[in-house]
Structure formats: C-alpha cells, structure tokens
Design an enzyme around this catalytic site. Structure first.
Site, PDB file in Angstrom:
ATOM      1  N   HIS A 142       0.846  -1.194   0.000  1.00 34.54           N
ATOM      2  CA  HIS A 142       0.000   0.000   0.000  1.00 34.54           C
ATOM      3  C   HIS A 142       0.885   1.249   0.000  1.00 34.54           C
ATOM      4  O   HIS A 142       1.935   1.296   0.644  1.00 34.54           O
ATOM      5  CB  HIS A 142      -0.910  -0.005   1.226  1.00 34.54           C
ATOM      6  N   LYS A 163      -0.691  11.148   1.479  1.00 37.68           N
ATOM      7  CA  LYS A 163       0.151  10.530   0.448  1.00 37.68           C
ATOM      8  C   LYS A 163      -0.273  10.957  -0.957  1.00 37.68           C
ATOM      9  O   LYS A 163       0.557  11.331  -1.790  1.00 37.68           O
ATOM     10  CB  LYS A 163       0.094   9.001   0.567  1.00 37.68           C
ATOM     11  N   ASP A 181      -2.389   3.879  -4.267  1.00 39.88           N
ATOM     12  CA  ASP A 181      -3.057   2.982  -3.318  1.00 39.88           C
ATOM     13  C   ASP A 181      -2.383   1.622  -3.217  1.00 39.88           C
ATOM     14  O   ASP A 181      -1.965   1.212  -2.140  1.00 39.88           O
ATOM     15  CB  ASP A 181      -4.537   2.828  -3.662  1.00 39.88           C
ATOM     16  N   ARG A 249      18.905  12.853  14.401  1.00 42.95           N
ATOM     17  CA  ARG A 249      18.833  14.046  13.566  1.00 42.95           C
ATOM     18  C   ARG A 249      19.888  14.054  12.474  1.00 42.95           C
ATOM     19  O   ARG A 249      19.690  14.642  11.407  1.00 42.95           O
ATOM     20  CB  ARG A 249      18.977  15.300  14.443  1.00 42.95           C
TER      21      ARG A 249
END
Length: 319
Positions: A142, A163, A181, A249
């Site tokens: 997906h 998305k 999808d 980070r």
C-alpha cells in the site's frame, strides 16, 4: 512463484515475435511457471531427462534439419520423445515449416504450437525476458509509487496522512505516477524489485475532496510511468510521533525495509503544517543519489567536526 497461461504469453508477444498459432489451440490454458526457454535437441534423440515440463521449447534450424533427415518412423519417434512430458508450448523458429506429424501431435496433446519468422536466438531472448518478468515472485504494497527524478519512490504512511496530495504535487512538478493505493512489486533479479500498477488502477489517483482523478487525461501521457524499479521508500509520520522517541537528527544509521528479500533504502519524513513535503521528497532522492556515489553528507559533517575538535585540543595542549 507467479504463473501465466500460454494464451497470455501469445497475446503479449505475438506482434513483437510475429507468432502464428498453427496447432494445439485447445492448450491456451497451459501454465508457464518457469522463465526458462529451451531447445530440445537432445530430447529429440531420446535423452528425455532434458525435456522439462511447463516450459516453452524452441525448434531452430538445427532441430528442424535433424527432423527432416529422418524417415517417417524416425520422425514419429523423435516427435513422441519431444511430447513425452507436459510441454507448455512449442515454437518453430526461423520461418521453418512444421511437419504434419508435429501439427497432429500438438493437436492431440493439446500443446500450443507456434511458428515465427524470427531467428531462434532472438526469439528465445525475448521470450526469456518476458517470462522473467511475468513469473517473478511478487507482493503488493500500500502506498503511492512514483518516478521522482528518474528513481522509483514508494510513499507510505497511515490513511489520510496526505500521500495522494503529496503525489499530486509531485506530478505537477513534472514527476510521474506509477500506481496509487496499491503497487504490485516483482522480484525480477536477486537485488531488483519492479513496481507495476494493477490494471484496474492504471492512470487513476484518488485525492480526498477531489475524488478519483485521471492523471493521464489531466497532465498528459508523460505524467504516467507503467513500470519502475523500486529505489527508495519514503515513510510519512505525524510530527507528534517523533516527540515520543529519540530522533537520529544526523541520520548516522541508515534506514531500510526488506521486501521479497531485497533491502530497500528508506527515509522517514515528519508531517506537520507548513512543511513542503514535495521539496523534501525531491531532496531525499537527490541525497540518495549522492549516497550511491559514495557522498555521505552526515559523515562529512562529523569528520569536519572531529577535525575541528582535534585541532582545538591540540591548540589547548600547546597553550
């Protein structure tokens, strides 16, 4: 392992290879489970261990010359050897004319028999390449799959995280949609996955508030890419989730995700108001390109920092 029928093979390659289906037309449902395309030279003379079931057998000039050299009984014996196992299909190459006993045996055994004017090496090469794609191990994932700056990028994340909106913005910036999808991924080589769009979803992108959009009709043919190797996964996460765990980070430790045994590089992008995710995805791809060239920005920064620390320590010692 995926599989296709001989009828599907014929449908998808007949124009390119100029195939003619001359016999065994009841065998279109025969299954192909291997990418191997072989020439049955040894099988014709009785070495039956070289005849493998569920494969395509190609008869080239050498095989046809041998068959023409036989008398009627020898020809029947050689053809019987060839069809002694469950062949998927037989192709007579080089524009050769199939003898009647070969046509009759193909009909009787319900084995599709094709003829082609193509030379046997080219024919075998094209068929092998097609079957390698068609019967490759596969899975579905997906997300939205796009081509961004020439690289295949799968954008993943929870439902309603944005998305499709991100994909739409990337498309307006000149990048191309492969699938929305659901994307079908095929392992086409030991270290390569190829993403393809399911037939039902081709050209379409669903965006909340706008509904289902036809990307090809809206942005042109160049906005669609039918297949693409998977190079990078971009995982979208809500920014507040980053507050619950320690964040690297500097990205010292590279992320990855394994699909069908292939390790794919991965980056995680926090989603928050005001963040330009399209730019971040483009830069993530550019940074991935640098990493492939051996340029690691985080490592360069740490090396510069360490050199500065050592220089300062040396300066303090002298004082």
């Amino acid at each position: 392992m995926a599989q296709i029928t001989v009828a599907e093979l014929y449908r998808d390659t007949r124009r390119k290879l100029r195939l003619t289906w001359v016999a065994g037309k009841e065998g279109g449902g025969n299954l192909l489970t291997s990418e191997a395309v072989t020439k049955p030279s040894l099988a014709l003379i009785g070495h039956l261990n070289f005849v493998h079931p569920n494969r395509v057998q190609v008869l080239g000039c050498a095989e046809m010359d041998y068959l023409r050299s036989l008398d009627d009984d020898g020809l029947k014996f050689a053809i019987a050897n060839l069809f002694s196992t469950d062949l998927a299909a037989v192709v007579v190459a080089n524009g050769e004319v199939a003898p009647q006993v070969l046509l009759d045996t193909a009909d009787h055994s319900r084995t599709p028999l094709f003829t082609s004017p193509e030379q046997s090496p080219r024919l075998m090469d094209v068929l092998s390449h097609f079957l390698a794609q068609a019967v490759a191990e596969s899975t579905s994932s997906h997300g939205v799959f796009l081509e961004v700056q020439g690289f295949g990028v799968l954008i993943k994340g929870e439902a309603a995280i944005g998305k499709s909106e991100l994909a739409l913005e990337l498309i307006t910036r000149g990048h191309r949609l492969v699938a929305d999808d659901v994307t079908d991924f095929y392992r086409v080589s030991p270290e390569r996955l190829e993403g393809r769009c399911p037939l039902l979803l081709q050209d379409f992108l669903e965006v909340r508030g706008l509904g289902v959009l036809n990307v090809r009709a809206l942005f042109g043919d160049n906005a669609i890419k039918p297949t693409k190797p998977l190079d990078l996964i971009v995982q979208l996460e809500m920014a507040e989730n980053f507050a619950t765990h320690q964040v690297d980070r500097l990205k010292i430790k590279a992320q990855s995700e394994t699909i069908l045994g292939v390790k794919i590089p991965k980056v995680t992008l926090p989603v928050a108001a005001g963040r330009n995710l399209a730019v971040l995805v483009e830069v993530a791809v550019r940074n991935h390109i640098l990493l492939l060239r051996g340029v690691n920005s985080s490592r360069q920064f740490l090396q510069r920092q360490n050199r500065e620390i050592r220089r300062n320590m040396s300066h303090d010692d002298r004082n």
